[in-house]
Scaffold this motif. Structure first.
Motif, PDB file in Angstrom:
ATOM      1  N   GLY A  40       0.789  -1.232   0.000  1.00 22.97           N
ATOM      2  CA  GLY A  40       0.000   0.000   0.000  1.00 22.97           C
ATOM      3  C   GLY A  40       0.816   1.273   0.000  1.00 22.97           C
ATOM      4  N   GLU A  41       1.916   1.287  -0.748  1.00 23.54           N
ATOM      5  CA  GLU A  41       2.745   2.497  -0.800  1.00 23.54           C
ATOM      6  C   GLU A  41       1.963   3.685  -1.379  1.00 23.54           C
ATOM      7  OE1 GLU A  41       7.130   0.373  -1.422  1.00 23.54           O
ATOM      8  OE2 GLU A  41       5.970   1.050  -3.159  1.00 23.54           O
ATOM      9  N   GLN A  42       1.167   3.433  -2.415  1.00 27.56           N
ATOM     10  CA  GLN A  42       0.377   4.510  -3.017  1.00 27.56           C
ATOM     11  C   GLN A  42      -0.639   5.051  -2.018  1.00 27.56           C
ATOM     12  OE1 GLN A  42       0.993   5.709  -6.064  1.00 27.56           O
ATOM     13  NE2 GLN A  42      -0.834   6.764  -6.775  1.00 27.56           N
ATOM     14  N   GLU A  43      -1.341   4.155  -1.320  1.00 27.17           N
ATOM     15  CA  GLU A  43      -2.344   4.579  -0.345  1.00 27.17           C
ATOM     16  C   GLU A  43      -1.722   5.410   0.766  1.00 27.17           C
ATOM     17  OE1 GLU A  43      -4.573   1.160   1.127  1.00 27.17           O
ATOM     18  OE2 GLU A  43      -4.035   0.130  -0.716  1.00 27.17           O
ATOM     19  N   ALA A  44      -0.601   4.927   1.312  1.00 23.26           N
ATOM     20  CA  ALA A  44       0.042   5.619   2.425  1.00 23.26           C
ATOM     21  C   ALA A  44       0.584   6.973   1.988  1.00 23.26           C
ATOM     22  CB  ALA A  44       1.161   4.760   3.006  1.00 23.26           C
ATOM     23  N   THR A  45       1.147   7.040   0.783  1.00 26.47           N
ATOM     24  CA  THR A  45       1.656   8.313   0.271  1.00 26.47           C
ATOM     25  C   THR A  45       0.521   9.301   0.070  1.00 26.47           C
ATOM     26  OG1 THR A  45       3.473   7.167  -0.854  1.00 26.47           O
ATOM     27  CG2 THR A  45       2.977   9.405  -1.580  1.00 26.47           C
ATOM     28  N   LEU A  46      -0.569   8.846  -0.515  1.00 29.49           N
ATOM     29  CA  LEU A  46      -1.731   9.710  -0.719  1.00 29.49           C
ATOM     30  C   LEU A  46      -2.274  10.224   0.613  1.00 29.49           C
ATOM     31  CD1 LEU A  46      -3.649   7.727  -3.497  1.00 29.49           C
ATOM     32  CD2 LEU A  46      -2.592   9.990  -3.741  1.00 29.49           C
ATOM     33  N   ALA A  47      -2.347   9.347   1.604  1.00 34.59           N
ATOM     34  CA  ALA A  47      -2.863   9.748   2.912  1.00 34.59           C
ATOM     35  C   ALA A  47      -2.003  10.851   3.519  1.00 34.59           C
ATOM     36  CB  ALA A  47      -2.920   8.541   3.839  1.00 34.59           C
ATOM     37  N   LEU A  48      -0.685  10.710   3.452  1.00 35.63           N
ATOM     38  CA  LEU A  48       0.202  11.740   3.997  1.00 35.63           C
ATOM     39  C   LEU A  48       0.073  13.049   3.218  1.00 35.63           C
ATOM     40  CD1 LEU A  48       3.422   9.652   4.738  1.00 35.63           C
ATOM     41  CD2 LEU A  48       1.926  10.743   6.416  1.00 35.63           C
ATOM     42  N   LEU A  49      -0.017  12.963   1.898  1.00 40.97           N
ATOM     43  CA  LEU A  49      -0.178  14.172   1.089  1.00 40.97           C
ATOM     44  C   LEU A  49      -1.463  14.909   1.466  1.00 40.97           C
ATOM     45  CD1 LEU A  49       0.859  12.764  -2.409  1.00 40.97           C
ATOM     46  CD2 LEU A  49       2.110  14.492  -1.108  1.00 40.97           C
ATOM     47  N   HIS A  50      -2.550  14.163   1.567  1.00 40.63           N
ATOM     48  CA  HIS A  50      -3.842  14.775   1.891  1.00 40.63           C
ATOM     49  C   HIS A  50      -3.816  15.438   3.262  1.00 40.63           C
ATOM     50  CE1 HIS A  50      -6.217  13.712  -1.550  1.00 40.63           C
ATOM     51  NE2 HIS A  50      -6.030  12.418  -1.411  1.00 40.63           N
ATOM     52  N   VAL A  51      -3.276  14.740   4.258  1.00 30.43           N
ATOM     53  CA  VAL A  51      -3.340  15.268   5.617  1.00 30.43           C
ATOM     54  C   VAL A  51      -2.449  16.497   5.771  1.00 30.43           C
ATOM     55  CG1 VAL A  51      -1.494  13.889   6.706  1.00 30.43           C
ATOM     56  CG2 VAL A  51      -3.489  14.566   8.048  1.00 30.43           C
ATOM     57  N   LEU A  52      -1.294  16.520   5.109  1.00 27.74           N
ATOM     58  CA  LEU A  52      -0.422  17.684   5.206  1.00 27.74           C
ATOM     59  C   LEU A  52      -0.988  18.873   4.435  1.00 27.74           C
ATOM     60  CD1 LEU A  52       3.075  15.959   4.849  1.00 27.74           C
ATOM     61  CD2 LEU A  52       1.960  16.754   6.949  1.00 27.74           C
ATOM     62  N   ARG A  53      -1.576  18.595   3.285  1.00 25.52           N
ATOM     63  CA  ARG A  53      -2.169  19.690   2.514  1.00 25.52           C
ATOM     64  C   ARG A  53      -3.361  20.297   3.241  1.00 25.52           C
ATOM     65  NH1 ARG A  53      -4.856  18.709  -3.274  1.00 25.52           N
ATOM     66  NH2 ARG A  53      -6.598  18.252  -1.903  1.00 25.52           N
ATOM     67  N   ARG A  54      -4.154  19.460   3.909  1.00 26.26           N
ATOM     68  CA  ARG A  54      -5.296  19.962   4.667  1.00 26.26           C
ATOM     69  C   ARG A  54      -4.864  20.886   5.797  1.00 26.26           C
ATOM     70  NH1 ARG A  54     -10.322  17.482   4.712  1.00 26.26           N
ATOM     71  NH2 ARG A  54     -10.410  17.585   6.984  1.00 26.26           N
ATOM     72  N   GLU A  55      -3.624  20.742   6.235  1.00 25.21           N
ATOM     73  CA  GLU A  55      -3.081  21.612   7.281  1.00 25.21           C
ATOM     74  C   GLU A  55      -2.535  22.923   6.727  1.00 25.21           C
ATOM     75  OE1 GLU A  55      -2.944  21.149  10.870  1.00 25.21           O
ATOM     76  OE2 GLU A  55      -4.633  20.076  10.004  1.00 25.21           O
ATOM     77  N   GLY A  56      -2.659  23.119   5.420  1.00 27.54           N
ATOM     78  CA  GLY A  56      -2.219  24.367   4.824  1.00 27.54           C
ATOM     79  C   GLY A  56      -0.780  24.389   4.367  1.00 27.54           C
ATOM     80  N   LEU A  57      -0.124  23.245   4.382  1.00 22.17           N
ATOM     81  CA  LEU A  57       1.262  23.177   3.923  1.00 22.17           C
ATOM     82  C   LEU A  57       1.328  23.041   2.407  1.00 22.17           C
ATOM     83  CD1 LEU A  57       2.747  20.716   6.567  1.00 22.17           C
ATOM     84  CD2 LEU A  57       3.024  23.190   6.493  1.00 22.17           C
ATOM     85  N   ARG A  58       2.397  23.539   1.825  1.00 22.37           N
ATOM     86  CA  ARG A  58       2.681  23.296   0.412  1.00 22.37           C
ATOM     87  C   ARG A  58       3.416  21.960   0.348  1.00 22.37           C
ATOM     88  NH1 ARG A  58       6.272  28.266  -0.916  1.00 22.37           N
ATOM     89  NH2 ARG A  58       7.026  27.544   1.109  1.00 22.37           N
TER      90      ARG A  58
END
Length: 262
Positions: A40-58
């Motif tokens: 699940g490398e794709q799933e885990a990467t997507l999850a981290l991207l989503h959660v960091l972006r939701r926090e307002g990070l670039r």
């Protein structure tokens, strides 16, 4: 923005030297990898991207090699890379900005930087450095496990080591999860790769207590769990522990809330 990134990457080719100019353990950067293609490398990467972006990070995404590339109308396309790009803060980047090596029908095609098509660390490092200049965090997706050979002398583990990227281990939940977690830790520690923590994928919410016990036994932080077949962005990131992720990636959190899997 995409043209700027590509121009920056090209201009760096003549001046980028390894390993001195690679930013050691860049703030917010990490490499996500399991032990094999089903972790699940794709799933885990997507999850981290989503959660960091939701926090307002670039936040930017990249991967050293992609396996589903094809050329359509004179340009490269990749569904996997498009998915990563859409989860990041940079929605219009071409695949060349996210991945220096494209794999089609078992043959590598270097999409940027010239060369003879053999997978080498320099174009990967240049892609990472270019994205880092525009981002608060860069999440690098591995390819089919830590020991996966990307080239004759380069593995996913080598990429993490050479770029000084902290590792986020992702493993599909199952009966052998404990031994596989131990195996992944040994691989990382043999190369002196810092381990941020681990994410369990394909989970049932009822196993959270077991995951926490596993983490304590391994002396490792559990960053959370991704449940089976997430159907939305919120389901994908529901089980992630935001506090731990921010602390371990050395980011300054903008919220006190936790996306906890309770």
């Amino acid at each position: 923005m995409s043209k700027c990134l590509l121009c920056l990457r090209v201009s760096m080719q003549s001046s980028f030297h390894l390993p001195q100019e690679i930013p050691a353990a860049s703030r917010g950067a990490c490499l996500v990898s399991g032990l094999g293609s089903g972790d699940g490398e794709q799933e885990a990467t997507l999850a981290l991207l989503h959660v960091l972006r939701r926090e307002g990070l670039r936040v930017a995404a990249m991967t050293p090699v992609i396996s589903d590339a094809r050329r359509v109308g004179g340009r490269w396309i990749s569904p996997l890379l498009s998915e990563l790009c859409q989860a990041s803060s940079f929605l219009d980047l071409p695949v060349q900005a996210l991945c220096p090596y494209l794999l089609r029908n078992g043959i590598y095609h270097e999409s940027a930087g010239g060369g003879d098509g053999r997978v080498q660390i320099r174009p990967i490092a240049e892609t990472f450095a270019a994205l880092s200049m525009w981002s608060d965090a860069v999440v690098v997706k591995g390819m089919d496990g830590l020991s996966k050979r990307l080239g004759a002398r380069l593995s996913t583990c080598d990429v993490a080591s050479r770029l000084a990227l902290p590792l986020v281990i992702c493993l599909r939940h199952g009966p052998s999860i404990q031994s596989r977690l131990s195996q992944a830790l040994k691989q990382a520690r043999r190369r002196d790769i810092a381990v941020v923590g681990w994410i369990a994928t394909g989970c049932d919410p009822s196993v959270v207590t077991v995951l926490e016990e596993l983490s304590q036994g391994a002396g490792l932080h559990c960053l959370g769990a991704i449940t089976k077949v997430p159907r939305s962005e919120l389901e994908l990131i529901y089980g992630l522990n935001l506090d731990v992720i921010y602390r371990r990636l050395r980011l300054r959190s903008t919220t006190t809330n936790r996306l906890a899997c309770h």
